[in-house]
Enzyme design. Structure first.
Site: not given
Ligand SMILES: *[C@@H]1O[C@H](CO)[C@@H](O)[C@H](O)[C@H]1NC(C)=O
Ligand SMILES: *[C@@H]1O[C@H](CO)[C@@H](O)[C@H](O)[C@H]1NC(C)=O
Ligand SMILES: *[C@@H]1O[C@H](CO)[C@@H](O)[C@H](O)[C@H]1NC(C)=O
Ligand SMILES: *[C@@H]1O[C@H](CO)[C@@H](O)[C@H](O)[C@H]1NC(C)=O
Length: 467
Positions: A151, A345
Site C-alpha cells: 500500500d 493511491d
C-alpha cells in the site's frame, strides 16, 4: 516442366503472402486509429476468467509478481471474496478517512499558524486498511515466505507474529522470531523507535508499535529488525512490526508492506540500496499478473512532477490538469484539480473526482454509450449499462493528463467496472464537494508501468506494464 510449375506456384504463394501482409498492415493501422477514439471490448473479457496465467520468464533480482487479491492468480481467490457492494463500501470508508485526515490536519494546524507541525496529526492518527494487491516476501534466516498486501498509503510494514495473543487466520505459518538467527530487538530509546512517532516501551525497554486502521482494524506488537528477502535481494536489518495482537479485515493476508513516504516505509529504509525508486504494474482482476520492483526505473515512461501535501505526508501527490474522453478534453479549468490536490493511491479502488469534473466526464461518456440500455447504479457507481445482449461493446477512450502534458490513456479495465453482464459501470465516482482531495485509484492505474522516483520527485507513466 515440373520444375517450372513448382516455381510458378512458389511465385503465386509469395504474391499471396505479400498481399495478405499488406491487408494486415492496413488493418493494423486502422485499428490503431480507432483505438484513440474508443475501445472495442469483447464482453467475455470483462468477466473473471477461470484460469491464471503466470509468466515463466525470469525476473530481475528486485522484482516480484503482483496478483489481485480476488483474481484467479491468488490462492486466496475464492474463500474471502467480498461482494462488489461490500468492496465499494470498504473503498468509500478509505476515501472518507483520507478526506477526514486532510480536513482534520488543516484545522489542527491553523492554531499553530505555521507548517512546523505539518504532518504530525496524520502520523498520530490511524492509517488506512485495504489494498487489493498481493506479493510474496520473505522474513528471517532461514527465510520463510509471507503473502502480504502492499500500500502506497501506509508507512509501516508488519506481519502476524508468534507468540500470538490475538491473531486472525492466515494461510502461511506465523513468523516466529525465535526461529530466525538474524532477528534483533529495537530499544525504545533508539532513533528507529522514535521514527514511529507513536510508540511504546515494553518492561524490558524494547520498542512497541500500535497501528490502527480506518475501520477499527489494528496491529499491535513489537517493532523489530530481521532480514527481508525481496525477490532474490536480501535487505539486512529491515525494521517491521511483529504483530502479537492483530484484528480486522486483512483478507487472510499475512500482513502489510508499507510503500509510503514516511521514515519507516521500505522505500525510506532502502534508500541507499535502491535510491528511493520503485515501480509497479497492477493487473486487472480478470487476468494475469503484474509486478512490484524496487530500484531501477523502467524505460519508456513519461514523467510528471511528484508533489507533497503536508496534511497527508505519507501519500504521493501529482498534478492532474485535464481529462479527455474520446480524444477531446473536457471543458474544465485545471484549478478544479489543483485546488484540492490530486493523490495517486494504490489502496483506493475507484478514482474520486470533484463533482464538477465528474459530471462533465459522465455526460461525455453517456453520449458515447446511448445505444446501450442503462442499468441501476452499483453502490457509488451511478452510470451503468446492461450489456447482456452484446458480444462486443464500444466504450470511449479516457485519458488523464498530468502536468508536463503526460497523457495516461486508460486501459479499458480502467474505464468500466463490470460486476456482471447486466451491470457494466463507468469506473469513476465523485467527491462530496469540489474542495476534497482528488484520488487516482488502482482501477485507473491498471496495466500502466508506474514509476515512483522519490529521489528526483517525479512520477512516470508508461503503457502496457503488465505481462
Ligand atoms: C482530529 O482532531 C482532533 C482534535 O482536534 C483529535 O482529537 C483527533 O485525534 C484528530 N484525528 C486525526 C485522525 O488526526
Ligand atoms: C489487543 O489490542 C486491543 C486494542 O488495543 C486491546 O483492546 C486488547 O485487549 C488486546 N488483546 C489482547 C489479547 O492483548
Ligand atoms: C497491545 O497488545 C498487548 C497485548 O498483546 C496489550 O497488553 C496492549 O495493551 C496493547 N497495546 C495497545 C496500545 O493497544
Ligand atoms: C438485461 O437485459 C436483458 C436482455 O434485454 C434482460 O433480459 C434482463 O432482464 C436485463 N437485466 C437487468 C438486471 O436489467
Amino acid at each position: 516442366m515440373a520444375i517450372f510449375s513448382s516455381l510458378l506456384s512458389c511465385y503465386i504463394l509469395l504474391n499471396l503472402f505479400f498481399f495478405f501482409l499488406l491487408i494486415e498492415k492496413k488493418f493494423l493501422v486502422s485499428a490503431r486509429e480507432l483505438a484513440e477514439e474508443h475501445h472495442v471490448i469483447d464482453v467475455k473479457s470483462l468477466l473473471p476468467s477461470s484460469f491464471c496465467s503466470m509468466p515463466d520468464k525470469s525476473m530481475s533480482s528486485s522484482r516480484l509478481n503482483v496478483v489481485h487479491r480476488h483474481g484467479q492468480c491468488s490462492s486466496r481467490a475464492r474463500q474471502d471474496k467480498p461482494s462488489h457492494v461490500e468492496l465499494l463500501r470498504q473503498d468509500q470508508a478509505r476515501v472518507d478517512y483520507i478526506h477526514f485526515q486532510a480536513a482534520n490536519a488543516t484545522t489542527r494546524l491553523n492554531p499553530f499558524g505555521g507548517s512546523l507541525f505539518a504532518g504530525v496529526p496524520v502520523s498520530l492518527g490511524k492509517a488506512l486498511r485495504t489494498s487489493n494487491y498481493i506479493i510474496i516476501i520473505g522474513f528471517g534466516t532461514p527465510t520463510k515466505s509471507f503473502s502480504v498486501a502492499f500500500d502506497t498509503g501506509t508507512d509501516i510494514t508488519w506481519t502476524q507474529c508468534v507468540p500470538c495473543s490475538n491473531c486472525y487466520t492466515q494461510k502461511d505459518p506465523f513468523y516466529d522470531p525465535t526461529q530466525s538467527s538474524t532477528f534483533t530487538d529495537i530499544s525504545c530509546n533508539s532513533e528507529y523507535c522514535i521514527d514511529l512517532k507513536k510508540f511504546g516501551c515494553s518492561s524490558t525497554s524494547t520498542c512497541l508499535y500500535h497501528q490502527e486502521y480506518d475501520d477499527n482494524s489494528y496491529s499491535n506488537g513489537s517493532f523489530i529488525q530481521d532480514t527481508l528477502t525481496f525477490s532474490s535481494d536480501t535487505i539486512h536489518n529491515f525494521r517491521f512490526g511483529c504483530g502479537h495482537n492483530n484484528s480486522g479485515l486483512f483478507g487472510q493476508t499475512d500482513g502489510l508492506l508499507g510503500l509510503g513516504r514516511g521514515d519507516v516505509s521500505i522505500i525510506s529504509q532502502t534508500s541507499q540500496l535502491y535510491g528511493k525508486i520503485f515501480s509497479y504494474c497492477l493487473p486487472s482482476e480478470t487476468n494475469t499478473i503484474g509486478y512490484l520492483e524496487l530500484g531501477s526505473s523502467v524505460p519508456d515512461v513519461k514523467y510528471t512532477p511528484m508533489l507533497t501535501n503536508p496534511s497527508l505526508p505519507t501519500f504521493y501527490f501529482l498534478k492532474l490538469i485535464a481529462i479527455s474522453v474520446a480524444g477531446a478534453r473536457l471543458a474544465l479549468s485545471p484549478t478544479i484539480f489543483s485546488g484540492p490536490g490530486t493523490m495517486l493511491d494504490s489502496g483506493t479502488v475507484i478514482s474520486r473526482l470533484p463533482p464538477t469534473a465528474y459530471s462533465a466526464l459522465r455526460d461525455a461518456f453517456k453520449q458515447y454509450m446511448t445505444k446501450y440500455p442503462m442499468a441501476p447504479p452499483l453502490s457509488i457507481l451511478d452510470t451503468c449499462y446492461n450489456i447482456t445482449n452484446y458480444e462486443t461493446v464500444y466504450v470511449p477512450s479516457i485519458a488523464l493528463i498530468f502536468d508536463d502534458e503526460v497523457t495516461a490513456t486508460l486501459d479499458f479495465s480502467g474505464i468500466v467496472y463490470t460486476s456482471r453482464k447486466s451491470r457494466m459501470c463507468l469506473a469513476f465516482a465523485k467527491n462530496d464537494d469540489d474542495s476534497e482531495v482528488v484520488i487516482i485509484g488502482n482501477v485507473q492505474q491498471r496495466r500502466f508501468n508506474i514509476v515512483y522516483d522519490v529521489g528526483n520527485l517525479r512520477i512516470g507513466f508508461g503503457a502496457n506494464g503488465c505481462s
